[in-house]
Design an enzyme around this catalytic site. Structure first.
Site, mmCIF file in Angstrom:
data_model
loop_
_atom_site.group_PDB
_atom_site.id
_atom_site.type_symbol
_atom_site.label_atom_id
_atom_site.label_comp_id
_atom_site.label_asym_id
_atom_site.label_seq_id
_atom_site.Cartn_x
_atom_site.Cartn_y
_atom_site.Cartn_z
ATOM 1 N N ASP A 46 -36.709 30.045 79.633
ATOM 2 C CA ASP A 46 -36.238 31.428 79.540
ATOM 3 C C ASP A 46 -34.827 31.488 78.948
ATOM 4 O O ASP A 46 -34.250 32.571 78.804
ATOM 5 C CB ASP A 46 -36.344 32.164 80.876
ATOM 6 C CG ASP A 46 -35.580 31.475 81.985
ATOM 7 O OD1 ASP A 46 -34.892 30.475 81.713
ATOM 8 O OD2 ASP A 46 -35.668 31.953 83.138
ATOM 9 N N SER A 47 -34.290 30.320 78.535
ATOM 10 C CA SER A 47 -33.075 30.333 77.713
ATOM 11 C C SER A 47 -33.354 31.108 76.425
ATOM 12 O O SER A 47 -32.429 31.502 75.708
ATOM 13 C CB SER A 47 -32.594 28.912 77.396
ATOM 14 O OG SER A 47 -33.608 28.166 76.754
ATOM 15 N N ASP A 85 -41.717 28.421 81.019
ATOM 16 C CA ASP A 85 -40.952 28.932 82.166
ATOM 17 C C ASP A 85 -41.622 30.171 82.739
ATOM 18 O O ASP A 85 -42.116 31.014 81.987
ATOM 19 C CB ASP A 85 -39.550 29.347 81.700
ATOM 20 C CG ASP A 85 -38.451 28.531 82.334
ATOM 21 O OD1 ASP A 85 -38.692 27.910 83.384
ATOM 22 O OD2 ASP A 85 -37.345 28.496 81.768
ATOM 23 N N LYS A 115 -42.998 26.176 84.790
ATOM 24 C CA LYS A 115 -41.797 25.729 85.505
ATOM 25 C C LYS A 115 -41.228 26.905 86.298
ATOM 26 O O LYS A 115 -41.186 28.025 85.792
ATOM 27 C CB LYS A 115 -40.751 25.205 84.511
ATOM 28 C CG LYS A 115 -39.392 24.928 85.134
ATOM 29 C CD LYS A 115 -38.499 24.113 84.246
ATOM 30 C CE LYS A 115 -37.665 24.898 83.266
ATOM 31 N NZ LYS A 115 -36.743 25.878 83.854
ATOM 32 N N GLU A 117 -37.968 28.073 88.993
ATOM 33 C CA GLU A 117 -36.682 27.769 89.617
ATOM 34 C C GLU A 117 -36.770 28.020 91.117
ATOM 35 O O GLU A 117 -37.363 29.018 91.548
ATOM 36 C CB GLU A 117 -35.584 28.679 89.037
ATOM 37 C CG GLU A 117 -35.280 28.411 87.581
ATOM 38 C CD GLU A 117 -34.130 29.269 87.046
ATOM 39 O OE1 GLU A 117 -33.458 29.960 87.844
ATOM 40 O OE2 GLU A 117 -33.910 29.239 85.826
ATOM 41 N N GLU A 184 -30.530 20.579 86.792
ATOM 42 C CA GLU A 184 -29.548 21.135 85.840
ATOM 43 C C GLU A 184 -28.149 21.151 86.425
ATOM 44 O O GLU A 184 -27.915 21.678 87.525
ATOM 45 C CB GLU A 184 -29.983 22.555 85.432
ATOM 46 C CG GLU A 184 -29.027 23.190 84.432
ATOM 47 C CD GLU A 184 -29.575 24.410 83.722
ATOM 48 O OE1 GLU A 184 -30.753 24.775 83.926
ATOM 49 O OE2 GLU A 184 -28.807 24.999 82.929
HETATM 50 O O1 KIV Z 1 -34.653 27.801 79.939
HETATM 51 C C1 KIV Z 1 -34.315 26.630 79.663
HETATM 52 O O2 KIV Z 1 -34.060 26.275 78.503
HETATM 53 C C2 KIV Z 1 -34.243 25.674 80.760
HETATM 54 C C3 KIV Z 1 -33.610 24.342 80.492
HETATM 55 C C4 KIV Z 1 -32.145 24.497 80.397
HETATM 56 C C5 KIV Z 1 -34.009 23.346 81.511
HETATM 57 O O3 KIV Z 1 -34.649 25.977 81.844
#
Ligand code: KIV
Length: 266
Positions: A46-47, A85, A115, A117, A184
């Protein structure tokens, strides 16, 4: 190029002592280039909200956007494990909602895993996803979806209490069935301890060299943004400089009448 790697293949890497190399990707060319290398995993993180959409945080990213970009990356690659994510708000409401959204992400994109969090609180969700046949990666330490709670992107788990919670969360998530754990921005010693305590692989970003693998945001490591200078990002290229120069050269050639040439015309 052979068959796509699985989360199980990456678990075996840990037993063999072979490191996992992961990168993010959001579009066709990024994915295609990574697919032509031996990189093991692509994360549609989600970056996306920050490095693709230019937003201040990852909070606004939606399930639809993750599905859109993940499908492009899956269709543009044959080799790496693809992890998507679960964005902010897509799994916290209830286990039912989490499973519904994860099913959508996996069915509509063809990705290998999702993934999430979080620690102890998400254990029931992880258990239900794993029971449903969806491989899950955990994410501890700096969890950008909680930016409003923490107020900064500083190093996490520097002090004993937070470090102890993180170690406990890692073991609980492993017990719940995660396939691997992203760590992270935590002290390297803590990441080493967590890595040694788990059978599943850890993938670090700003978590030192002793994780089982490493991940970087592709645009960060390619130097797209000359203002980004995080300690944990090694810049392997200066694409900001290269692209800027190419665009300026083009501008000058157009304005001076040097583009197109006779050979570039019909
Ligand atoms: O969203 C992302 O790019 C991430 C990485 C920084 C692990 O979660």
């Amino acid at each position: 190029m052979g068959k796509r790697l699985s989360v199980v293949d990456l678990q075996k890497y840990k037993l063999k002592g072979r490191k996992i190399a992961a990168l993010t990707a959001y579009d066709f060319y990024e994915a295609k280039i990574i697919d032509s290398t031996p990189v093991d995993m692509i994360l549609i993180g989600d970056s996306l909200g920050m490095v693709f959409q230019g937003k201040a945080s990852t909070i606004p990213v939606t399930v639809e956007q993750i599905i859109y970009h993940t499908r492009i990356v899956v269709e543009s690659t044959q080799n790496p494990v693809i992890v998507a994510d679960m964005p902010f708000g897509s799994f916290q409401i209830s286990t039912e909602k989490a499973v519904e959204n994860a099913f959508r992400i996996v069915k509509e994109t063809g990705c290998n895993a999702v993934k999430l969090e979080g620690g102890e609180k998400i254990v029931p969700i992880v258990e239900q996803l794993v029971y449903s046949g969806i491989p899950v990666y955990g994410h501890l330490g700096l969890t950008p979806q909680s930016i409003n709670k923490f107020g900064s992107y500083k190093l996490r788990a520097k002090h004993d209490e937070e470090a102890e919670t993180l170690k406990k969360d890692a073991l609980l998530l492993e017990k719940a069935g995660i396939s691997g754990l992203f760590l992270e921005k935590i002290p390297a010693e803590l990441a080493k301890e967590v890595t040694q305590s788990l059978r599943i692989p850890t993938i670090g970003i700003g978590a030192g060299v002793n994780c089982d693998g490493q991940v970087l945001v592709l645009t960060d490591m390619l130097g797209f943004d000359s203002e980004i200078n995080f300690r944990f990002v090694r810049k392997y290229a200066d694409l900001n400089g290269i692209i800027k120069k190419a665009v300026e050269d083009y501008y000058n050639d157009v304005c001076s009448g040097q583009f197109p040439s006779e050979e570039e015309s019909y």
